[in-house]
Motif scaffolding. Structure first.
Motif, mmCIF file in Angstrom:
data_model
loop_
_atom_site.group_PDB
_atom_site.id
_atom_site.type_symbol
_atom_site.label_atom_id
_atom_site.label_comp_id
_atom_site.label_asym_id
_atom_site.label_seq_id
_atom_site.Cartn_x
_atom_site.Cartn_y
_atom_site.Cartn_z
ATOM 1 N N UNK A 1 23.423 3.840 8.965
ATOM 2 C CA UNK A 1 24.572 4.551 9.734
ATOM 3 C C UNK A 1 23.705 5.786 9.856
ATOM 4 N N UNK A 2 24.352 6.709 10.935
ATOM 5 C CA UNK A 2 23.809 7.937 10.908
ATOM 6 C C UNK A 2 24.387 8.821 9.620
ATOM 7 N N UNK A 3 23.579 9.760 9.129
ATOM 8 C CA UNK A 3 23.685 10.396 8.119
ATOM 9 C C UNK A 3 23.405 9.603 6.580
ATOM 10 N N UNK A 4 23.076 8.514 6.643
ATOM 11 C CA UNK A 4 23.075 7.982 5.321
ATOM 12 C C UNK A 4 21.575 8.404 5.002
ATOM 13 N N UNK A 5 21.398 8.741 3.604
ATOM 14 C CA UNK A 5 20.300 9.354 3.036
ATOM 15 C C UNK A 5 19.665 8.015 2.201
ATOM 16 N N UNK A 6 18.694 7.466 2.809
ATOM 17 C CA UNK A 6 18.226 6.130 2.143
ATOM 18 C C UNK A 6 16.926 6.243 1.349
ATOM 19 N N UNK A 7 16.884 5.854 0.180
ATOM 20 C CA UNK A 7 15.730 5.532 -0.841
ATOM 21 C C UNK A 7 15.303 4.093 -0.850
ATOM 22 N N UNK A 8 14.242 3.768 -0.895
ATOM 23 C CA UNK A 8 13.419 2.556 -0.984
ATOM 24 C C UNK A 8 12.681 2.701 -2.292
ATOM 25 N N UNK A 9 13.030 1.220 -2.785
ATOM 26 C CA UNK A 9 12.195 1.049 -4.351
ATOM 27 C C UNK A 9 11.328 -0.228 -4.068
ATOM 28 N N UNK A 10 10.236 -0.325 -4.219
ATOM 29 C CA UNK A 10 9.318 -1.364 -4.012
ATOM 30 C C UNK A 10 8.946 -2.146 -5.382
ATOM 31 N N UNK A 11 9.174 -3.495 -5.289
ATOM 32 C CA UNK A 11 8.688 -4.403 -6.448
ATOM 33 C C UNK A 11 7.707 -5.452 -5.909
ATOM 34 N N UNK A 12 6.803 -5.627 -6.684
ATOM 35 C CA UNK A 12 5.870 -6.899 -6.301
ATOM 36 C C UNK A 12 6.532 -8.240 -6.918
ATOM 37 N N UNK A 13 7.005 -8.948 -5.784
ATOM 38 C CA UNK A 13 7.633 -10.152 -6.294
ATOM 39 C C UNK A 13 6.723 -11.537 -6.423
ATOM 40 N N UNK A 14 5.605 -11.687 -5.725
ATOM 41 C CA UNK A 14 4.669 -12.788 -5.950
ATOM 42 C C UNK A 14 3.258 -12.484 -5.651
ATOM 43 N N UNK A 15 2.392 -12.972 -6.217
ATOM 44 C CA UNK A 15 0.969 -12.849 -5.971
ATOM 45 C C UNK A 15 0.262 -14.063 -6.098
#
Length: 143
Positions: free
Chosen positions: A90-104
């Motif tokens: 939504x408008x106004x959300x401050x969003x952070x992103x955390x990456x994880x390697x799931x499969x190789x």
């Protein structure tokens, strides 16, 4: 050393918060050609579900900057994408992103890497996950 299954589970720090704005939502929906009125609402617009890719992509830098993995963006194809949305952005959300390697998986000179980017508000509210499969070709000297 190329990326291997030993790297599964590796996580990276959260990205800086991305502020979801009315203008960015409208811009994205327009680029999609999606006139859904929920995206252009004057009081509380929501973002199209795939808007999550804008924020998730910011987290990708971590895997391409990790020297141990040997990944290079110019040798990578984005093969698949899935979004598991808990609630719309939504408008106004401050969003952070955390990456994880799931499969190789390694096959010959090709690495198939599945990454999951967990999206949450800066306060910790879970918003969803953007999961991608990347296909990476190693340079000639690593084959």
């Amino acid at each position: 050393m190329p990326i291997t299954s030993d790297h599964v589970g590796r996580s990276y720090p959260a990205t800086p918060a991305y502020r979801v704005s009315r203008a960015k939502i409208a811009e994205f929906a327009t680029a999609l050609g999606d006139p859904n009125p929920a995206y252009f609402d004057e009081t509380s617009p929501i973002a199209p579900p795939t808007f999550a890719a804008v924020i998730a992509a910011q987290a990708w830098g971590a895997v391409f900057e990790d020297p141990e993995l040997g990944l290079a963006l110019h040798r990578t194809i984005h093969a698949d994408q899935r979004f598991d949305i808990v609630r719309p952005l939504r408008e106004g959300d401050d969003v952070v992103a955390r990456l994880t390697i799931e499969k190789v998986r390694n096959r010959g000179n090709t690495d198939m890497v599945t990454i999951a980017v967990a999206l949450s508000t800066a306060e910790g509210e879970e918003l969803g996950t953007a999961t991608s499969q990347l296909i990476h070709t190693r340079p000639q000297e690593e084959r």
